[in-house]
Enzyme design. Structure first.
Site, PDB file in Angstrom:
ATOM      1  N   ASP A 252     -34.213 -32.660  -4.358  1.00 53.24           N
ATOM      2  CA  ASP A 252     -32.828 -32.417  -3.959  1.00 53.24           C
ATOM      3  C   ASP A 252     -32.047 -32.083  -5.231  1.00 53.24           C
ATOM      4  O   ASP A 252     -32.671 -31.663  -6.206  1.00 53.24           O
ATOM      5  CB  ASP A 252     -32.270 -33.641  -3.205  1.00 53.24           C
ATOM      6  CG  ASP A 252     -31.136 -33.253  -2.262  1.00 53.24           C
ATOM      7  OD1 ASP A 252     -30.252 -32.504  -2.676  1.00 53.24           O
ATOM      8  OD2 ASP A 252     -31.130 -33.711  -1.100  1.00 53.24           O
ATOM      9  N   HIS A 275     -32.458 -28.776  -5.845  1.00 50.32           N
ATOM     10  CA  HIS A 275     -31.419 -27.969  -5.213  1.00 50.32           C
ATOM     11  C   HIS A 275     -30.391 -27.516  -6.252  1.00 50.32           C
ATOM     12  O   HIS A 275     -29.256 -27.205  -5.910  1.00 50.32           O
ATOM     13  CB  HIS A 275     -30.716 -28.750  -4.090  1.00 50.32           C
ATOM     14  CG  HIS A 275     -31.572 -28.985  -2.888  1.00 50.32           C
ATOM     15  ND1 HIS A 275     -31.155 -29.688  -1.784  1.00 50.32           N
ATOM     16  CD2 HIS A 275     -32.850 -28.606  -2.617  1.00 50.32           C
ATOM     17  CE1 HIS A 275     -32.137 -29.736  -0.886  1.00 50.32           C
ATOM     18  NE2 HIS A 275     -33.170 -29.089  -1.383  1.00 50.32           N
TER      19      HIS A 275
END
Ligand SMILES: *[C@@H]1O[C@H](CO)[C@@H](O)[C@H](O)[C@H]1NC(C)=O
Ligand SMILES: *[C@@H]1O[C@H](CO)[C@@H](O)[C@H](O)[C@H]1NC(C)=O
Ligand SMILES: *[C@@H]1O[C@H](CO)[C@@H](O)[C@H](O)[C@H]1NC(C)=O
Ligand SMILES: *[C@@H]1O[C@H](CO)[C@@H](O)[C@H](O)[C@H]1NC(C)=O
Ligand SMILES: *[C@@H]1O[C@H](CO)[C@@H](O)[C@H](O)[C@H]1NC(C)=O
Ligand SMILES: *[C@@H]1O[C@H](CO)[C@@H](O)[C@H](O)[C@H]1NC(C)=O
Ligand SMILES: *[C@@H]1O[C@H](CO)[C@@H](O)[C@H](O)[C@H]1NC(C)=O
Ligand SMILES: *[C@@H]1O[C@H](CO)[C@@H](O)[C@H](O)[C@H]1NC(C)=O
Ligand SMILES: *[C@@H]1O[C@H](CO)[C@@H](O)[C@H](O)[C@H]1NC(C)=O
Ligand SMILES: *[C@@H]1O[C@H](CO)[C@@H](O)[C@H](O)[C@H]1NC(C)=O
Length: 442
Positions: A252, A275
């Site tokens: 993430d 991310h």
């Protein structure tokens, strides 16, 4: 892995420099001297307080046989608080099965040479992990106070697999964050490995004057149940924070600046599988004011990621993105944010700015522009290639109205798609077409 060797080599080198001609002395030094990690090359601008030398040492005992060592840990920390160094011995695994409130720390070093492993009792942790309220976050422990240093080359292991498996059955379980830096004023957290966090690896809240350096983050699921939301760092209500010289292998955000993160430098990171380095998401909570300002992100290597640089803001109207993620309608400002020098490889978007986070209907989003303004953003010196995902598009710049997005500068971003293209999706960002090839617009 490569980074660990490098870190070990650097540690070796610094020890050698400290005592070039006395080998036996050097070996002793390695386990007792506090490493130096100045903010470099950038600095958020405020002075970091000095940390006086520690004058006593307490070694943490262990019960062994997988028994909870929390009582020994607390005992050693209380004994050495106010001027001491607490040693977690090499080649030793300490089990923590009790939520530890360490917010009373003052002038103390935690020299973690061994491994600290959190127990797999998901029922216990769901009831007892520290509730940090924001986004339902909870932490295994909370470390706070003044003038605290953590180092030693050891490992904190979150025993994540039981949590990944449980989350696959129920998305509403509360998965603890591995490292909670809560209300820490002054400190350096360095030279440790963080493994298998149930969700975010670091939550830095209500803190000031903290440097994170040479942190090695890694851990994935061994089966089909993904290790979700494993952000490297999330900063919240914190100021004068540096995150540098670290290696992050996660799934993430590599680093994420949550509400009220100000005066932050992030530099020299190698991120893989993430991310991106993200501002936000912001504006999730209706009526609340979120501020993120004075952020400098420098020299990042970003591979196998959804994004390089990312700013995500919820629209002016509430919506449900998914069961455990919903919001919109918040107020505030993102300002003075710089992303300087990033090498991207296999990232979906090199740059993504959105004010429609959590809302698939762009018409609706533009009808209710975000009440959270984005201004004074510089994105410069990016190189590399994106993934196939949006080829030929390499970047996405979409605000909900030109009136709430201003002075966004994209400069020297030389990034191409696998087909060799460099198209961008643009919408409501003043001046975008003068800076990038806006071939799609919203
Ligand atoms: C939890 O840990 C204990 C040892 O501490 C082990 O015996 C048990 O198998 C583990 N349970 C799961 C579900 O991994
Ligand atoms: C931070 O400080 C505020 C105000 O004292 C408090 O309400 C909050 O619980 C603290 N922790 C976090 C994570 O915000
Ligand atoms: C927090 O948990 C509650 C109850 O499980 C859930 O309804 C809500 O969506 C969660 N909020 C966030 C921000 O995840
Ligand atoms: C950039 O970061 C890498 C580590 O990712 C480091 O090896 C390199 O020296 C840094 N470059 C500069 C100019 O600081
Ligand atoms: C990057 O992550 C991928 C999985 O997403 C993994 O296969 C690869 O080994 C990682 N690279 C490094 C250098 O750790
Ligand atoms: C963030 O700062 C703003 C402005 O000072 C304040 O109104 C808001 O309550 C703060 N939010 C949090 C979560 O602390
Ligand atoms: C913008 O942020 C940088 C740090 O990233 C800081 O040095 C600078 O002073 C800030 N500018 C303003 C006008 O606050
Ligand atoms: C990206 O992922 C691939 C496999 O998924 C891996 O081989 C490669 O090493 C990764 N890149 C980096 C820089 O880690
Ligand atoms: C999107 O929002 C617009 C404006 O509110 C609305 O008219 C339209 O029906 C919505 N579309 C969908 C697919 O929900
Ligand atoms: C836009 O694309 C053209 C043709 O591919 C290229 O020559 C030009 O440099 C690009 N402009 C920017 C700002 O990337």
């Amino acid at each position: 892995m490569r980074f660990s060797y490098l870190a070990a080599a650097l540690l070796e080198a610094s020890v050698a420099f400290a005592a070039p001609s006395q080998e036996s002395h050097a070996l002793e030094e390695r386990s007792s001297s506090r490493p130096k990690h100045p903010a470099h090359p950038f600095h958020p601008g405020h002075h970091f307080p000095d940390s006086p030398k520690r004058t006593k040492t307490c070694t943490v005992k262990t019960h062994g046989k997988g028994k909870d060592d929390s009582n020994y840990i607390l005992e050693a920390i209380k004994k050495c608080n106010n001027g001491g160094r607490v040693v977690f011995s090499k080649k030793t695994t300490y089990v923590v099965a009790t939520a530890l409130d360490l917010t009373f720390l003052k002038h103390v070093d935690l020299d973690i040479q061994g491994t600290i492993k959190f127990s797999n009792d998901t029922d216990y942790w769901q009831k007892n992990a520290f509730k940090q309220i924001y986004q339902n976050a909870t932490t295994f422990f909370q470390l706070g106070g003044t003038d605290v240093n953590v180092y030693g080359g050891g490992t904190l292991d979150g025993n994540g697999q039981v949590w990944y498996d449980l989350y696959a059955k129920d998305i509403y379980i509360l998965r603890p964050i591995l490292f909670g830096t809560i209300g820490l004023h002054g400190g350096v957290i360095s030279d440790i490995k963080l493994r298998y966090s149930p969700q975010w690896y670091n939550f830095v809240a209500n803190s000031t004057n903290v440097v994170f350096s040479n942190i090695d983050i890694e851990g994935d699921s061994i089966n089909a149940n993904p290790a979700k939301n494993t952000d490297g760092w999330d900063t919240y209500r914190s100021s004068n924070i540096v995150i540098q010289n670290s290696h992050i292998n996660n799934g993430d955000d590599c680093v994420s600046f949550k509400p009220n993160s100000t005066d932050i430098v992030v530099q020299n990171l190698i991120c893989n599988g993430s991310h991106g380095i993200s501002v936000g998401s912001l504006g999730q909570y209706k009526g609340q004011v979120d501020i993120v300002k004075n952020v400098y992100v420098y020299n990042i290597s970003m591979s196998n990621a959804s994004d390089g640089a990312r700013i995500k803001v919820w629209p002016g109207i509430s919506s449900a993105f998914s069961g455990d993620l919903q919001g919109g309608g918040g107020l505030g400002q993102v300002s003075n944010i710089t992303y300087d020098t990033m090498q991207v490889s296999n990232v979906d978007y090199a740059v993504e700015i959105t004010q429609c986070y959590g809302q698939k209907n762009l018409t609706l989003c533009n009808q209710y522009p975000s009440s959270l303004v984005i201004k004074d953003v510089v994105i410069k010196h990016f190189r590399g290639t994106t993934s196939k995902k949006y080829d030929p598009i390499v970047g996405y710049l979409v605000c909900s109205s030109p009136s709430v997005c201003s002075n966004i500068l994209i400069e020297d971003v030389v990034v191409t798609s696998p087909k060799g293209m460099n198209s961008w999706t643009c919408g409501n960002v003043p001046g975008a077409s003068g800076m990038v090839n806006c071939t799609t617009s919203t």
